[in-house]
Design an enzyme around this catalytic site. Structure first.
Site, PDB file in Angstrom:
ATOM      1  N   ASN A   9      -1.818  93.884  37.247  1.00  0.00           N
ATOM      2  CA  ASN A   9      -1.868  92.366  36.842  1.00  0.00           C
ATOM      3  C   ASN A   9      -0.351  92.251  36.270  1.00  0.00           C
ATOM      4  O   ASN A   9       0.111  92.826  35.056  1.00  0.00           O
ATOM      5  CB  ASN A   9      -2.726  92.291  35.699  1.00  0.00           C
ATOM      6  CG  ASN A   9      -2.569  90.887  34.868  1.00  0.00           C
ATOM      7  OD1 ASN A   9      -1.796  89.968  35.522  1.00  0.00           O
ATOM      8  ND2 ASN A   9      -3.061  90.588  33.682  1.00  0.00           N
ATOM      9  N   TRP A  10       0.545  91.596  37.114  1.00  0.00           N
ATOM     10  CA  TRP A  10       1.903  91.732  36.603  1.00  0.00           C
ATOM     11  C   TRP A  10       2.009  90.759  35.635  1.00  0.00           C
ATOM     12  O   TRP A  10       3.153  90.481  35.060  1.00  0.00           O
ATOM     13  CB  TRP A  10       2.846  91.217  37.897  1.00  0.00           C
ATOM     14  CG  TRP A  10       2.758  92.247  38.798  1.00  0.00           C
ATOM     15  CD1 TRP A  10       2.045  93.733  38.776  1.00  0.00           C
ATOM     16  CD2 TRP A  10       3.463  92.232  40.445  1.00  0.00           C
ATOM     17  NE1 TRP A  10       2.282  94.230  40.220  1.00  0.00           N
ATOM     18  CE2 TRP A  10       3.172  93.564  40.844  1.00  0.00           C
ATOM     19  CE3 TRP A  10       4.184  91.474  40.822  1.00  0.00           C
ATOM     20  CZ2 TRP A  10       3.743  94.058  42.181  1.00  0.00           C
ATOM     21  CZ3 TRP A  10       4.916  91.743  41.943  1.00  0.00           C
ATOM     22  CH2 TRP A  10       4.588  93.023  42.682  1.00  0.00           C
ATOM     23  N   LYS A  11       0.969  90.122  35.209  1.00  0.00           N
ATOM     24  CA  LYS A  11       1.389  88.786  34.274  1.00  0.00           C
ATOM     25  C   LYS A  11       2.542  87.902  34.397  1.00  0.00           C
ATOM     26  O   LYS A  11       2.959  87.731  35.704  1.00  0.00           O
ATOM     27  CB  LYS A  11       1.260  89.195  32.796  1.00  0.00           C
ATOM     28  CG  LYS A  11       0.112  90.304  32.414  1.00  0.00           C
ATOM     29  CD  LYS A  11       0.404  90.783  31.133  1.00  0.00           C
ATOM     30  CE  LYS A  11      -0.768  91.783  30.852  1.00  0.00           C
ATOM     31  NZ  LYS A  11      -1.480  92.042  29.302  1.00  0.00           N
ATOM     32  N   HIS A  97      -9.457  86.472  32.172  1.00  0.00           N
ATOM     33  CA  HIS A  97      -8.590  87.327  31.599  1.00  0.00           C
ATOM     34  C   HIS A  97      -8.546  86.910  30.155  1.00  0.00           C
ATOM     35  O   HIS A  97      -8.553  85.811  29.613  1.00  0.00           O
ATOM     36  CB  HIS A  97      -7.154  87.352  32.060  1.00  0.00           C
ATOM     37  CG  HIS A  97      -6.204  88.598  31.623  1.00  0.00           C
ATOM     38  ND1 HIS A  97      -5.802  88.539  30.440  1.00  0.00           N
ATOM     39  CD2 HIS A  97      -5.980  89.889  31.798  1.00  0.00           C
ATOM     40  CE1 HIS A  97      -5.037  89.771  30.065  1.00  0.00           C
ATOM     41  NE2 HIS A  97      -5.395  90.390  31.105  1.00  0.00           N
ATOM     42  N   GLU A  99      -6.308  86.614  28.129  1.00  0.00           N
ATOM     43  CA  GLU A  99      -5.176  85.747  27.964  1.00  0.00           C
ATOM     44  C   GLU A  99      -5.521  84.258  28.285  1.00  0.00           C
ATOM     45  O   GLU A  99      -4.737  83.114  27.427  1.00  0.00           O
ATOM     46  CB  GLU A  99      -3.696  86.188  28.256  1.00  0.00           C
ATOM     47  CG  GLU A  99      -3.200  87.771  27.710  1.00  0.00           C
ATOM     48  CD  GLU A  99      -2.662  88.597  28.480  1.00  0.00           C
ATOM     49  OE1 GLU A  99      -2.141  88.335  29.574  1.00  0.00           O
ATOM     50  OE2 GLU A  99      -2.363  89.891  27.959  1.00  0.00           O
ATOM     51  N   GLU A 169     -12.370  94.921  29.694  1.00  0.00           N
ATOM     52  CA  GLU A 169     -10.865  94.976  28.745  1.00  0.00           C
ATOM     53  C   GLU A 169     -11.089  94.533  27.193  1.00  0.00           C
ATOM     54  O   GLU A 169     -10.975  93.346  27.008  1.00  0.00           O
ATOM     55  CB  GLU A 169      -9.840  93.753  29.518  1.00  0.00           C
ATOM     56  CG  GLU A 169      -9.676  94.222  30.836  1.00  0.00           C
ATOM     57  CD  GLU A 169      -8.306  93.841  31.458  1.00  0.00           C
ATOM     58  OE1 GLU A 169      -7.595  94.458  31.755  1.00  0.00           O
ATOM     59  OE2 GLU A 169      -8.060  92.399  31.080  1.00  0.00           O
ATOM     60  N   GLY A 175      -1.968  95.586  26.256  1.00  0.00           N
ATOM     61  CA  GLY A 175      -0.756  95.431  25.739  1.00  0.00           C
ATOM     62  C   GLY A 175      -0.413  96.030  24.375  1.00  0.00           C
ATOM     63  O   GLY A 175       0.627  95.820  23.710  1.00  0.00           O
ATOM     64  N   SER A 213      -4.247  99.104  28.279  1.00  0.00           N
ATOM     65  CA  SER A 213      -3.321 100.270  28.152  1.00  0.00           C
ATOM     66  C   SER A 213      -3.357 101.490  28.680  1.00  0.00           C
ATOM     67  O   SER A 213      -3.219 102.621  28.303  1.00  0.00           O
ATOM     68  CB  SER A 213      -3.225 100.482  26.583  1.00  0.00           C
ATOM     69  OG  SER A 213      -2.644  99.322  25.838  1.00  0.00           O
ATOM     70  N   GLY A 234      -2.095  96.259  33.471  1.00  0.00           N
ATOM     71  CA  GLY A 234      -1.075  95.540  33.034  1.00  0.00           C
ATOM     72  C   GLY A 234       0.299  96.081  33.224  1.00  0.00           C
ATOM     73  O   GLY A 234       0.930  96.250  34.191  1.00  0.00           O
ATOM     74  N   GLY A 235       0.983  96.392  31.991  1.00  0.00           N
ATOM     75  CA  GLY A 235       2.279  97.095  31.800  1.00  0.00           C
ATOM     76  C   GLY A 235       2.596  97.854  32.666  1.00  0.00           C
ATOM     77  O   GLY A 235       3.668  97.998  33.400  1.00  0.00           O
TER      78      GLY A 235
HETATM   79  C1  PEP Z   1      -4.109  93.446  31.503  1.00  0.00           C
HETATM   80  O1  PEP Z   1      -3.180  92.682  31.271  1.00  0.00           O
HETATM   81  O2  PEP Z   1      -5.084  93.278  32.172  1.00  0.00           O
HETATM   82  C2  PEP Z   1      -4.002  94.890  30.672  1.00  0.00           C
HETATM   83  C3  PEP Z   1      -4.952  95.521  30.798  1.00  0.00           C
HETATM   84  O3  PEP Z   1      -2.766  95.011  30.170  1.00  0.00           O
HETATM   85  P1  PEP Z   1      -2.166  96.382  29.600  1.00  0.00           P
HETATM   86  O4  PEP Z   1      -2.509  97.504  30.643  1.00  0.00           O
HETATM   87  O5  PEP Z   1      -0.812  96.010  29.579  1.00  0.00           O
HETATM   88  O6  PEP Z   1      -3.042  96.744  28.370  1.00  0.00           O
END
Ligand code: PEP
Length: 251
Positions: A9-11, A97, A99, A169, A175, A213, A234-235
């Site tokens: 997920n590049w957000k 998600h 967010e 999640e 994040g 994470s 994500g990151g």
């Molecule tokens: C996400 O945005 O779905 C996510 C899991 O982010 P991160 O891996 O950065 O925690």
């Protein structure tokens, strides 16, 4: 059998130049045996699709979007329809998600409506669920998860329960560098698995990803858990080496 899936997920990250570099890196890396997926911001879908197809790699790395409208078409400024995403080569879309739930007030019912719309056009949703830190502290994790899945149970037909995937999640792990322990994640995944078994005919097709994470240091221990079928990343998905190392751990 469920083939593991590792999705990035590049957000809201990237520029034309950085996206080109990321796609080039991904297509030139060795293929892991798990399924791979990238979900760029929608303005980059066409660019990423072109990058994957030039390399003949559309099969190796799937394309997904980060959100979709619950409506078919019309006066919904700023939204993308499920049909549009299909036309732009998406096989998957993230729905619900945290967010989106947190900053855009997306309810469980809206999530369920989006899932229905995607299934109608053959787009495979990855439905995100998870509890906040407060909910974990007050012991209501499994109640919250049941509530989030309950909205799906009310709208999705029994025969469609193998046509989407789920990403657990925990909101407090996204994040933040914090992550659920493999055992904490497994406890929720096992409960999700039994809900899928109760509501659908085909639990073997619904993968349950863990997200929050995930990185190349912690992925292996997570994937060793019986009901963790991959990761939503994500990151770490913005770095080719980290993303591919996570994928290697998934098989
Ligand atoms: C996400 O945005 O779905 C996510 C899991 O982010 P991160 O891996 O950065 O925690």
């Amino acid at each position: 059998m469920r083939r593991p899936l590792v999705a990035g997920n590049w957000k809201m990250n990237g520029t034309v130049t950085s996206v080109e570099a990321l796609v080039t890196g991904l297509v030139s890396a060795d293929s892991p045996s798990c399924e791979l997926l990238v979900c760029p911001p929608s303005v980059f879908l066409a660019q990423v699709r072109a990058g994957l197809s030039v390399a003949g790699d559309e099969e190796k790395i799937g394309l997904g979007a980060q959100d979709v409208s619950q409506y078919e078409s019309g006066a919904f400024t700023g939204e993308n329809s499920a049909d549009m995403l299909v036309e732009f080569g998406c096989r998957y879309v993230l729905i619900g998600h945290s967010e989106r739930r947190q900053y855009h007030g997306e309810s469980d019912d809206a999530v369920a409506a989006k899932v229905e719309r995607c299934l109608a056009v053959g787009l495979r949703p990855i439905v995100c669920i998870g509890e906040t830190l407060e909910q974990r502290r007050n012991g209501s994790v499994l109640t919250i998860i049941a509530q989030q899945l309950g909205a799906l149970a009310q709208t999705v037909a029994r025969e469609d329960w193998g046509r989407f995937d789920i990403a657990y999640e925990p909101v407090w792990a996204i994040g933040t560098g914090e992550r659920a322990t493999p055992e904490q994640a497994q406890e929720v995944h096992a409960m999700v698995r039994s809900t899928i078994t109760d509501h659908g005919d085909s639990e073997d097709f619904t993968r349950i990803l863990y997200g929050g994470s995930v990185n190349d240091d912690n992925a292996k221990a997570l994937f060793e858990m019986a009901d963790i079928d991959g990761a939503l990343v994500g990151g770490a998905s913005l770095n080719v080496q980290s993303f591919m190392s996570i994928a290697e751990c998934a098989g």
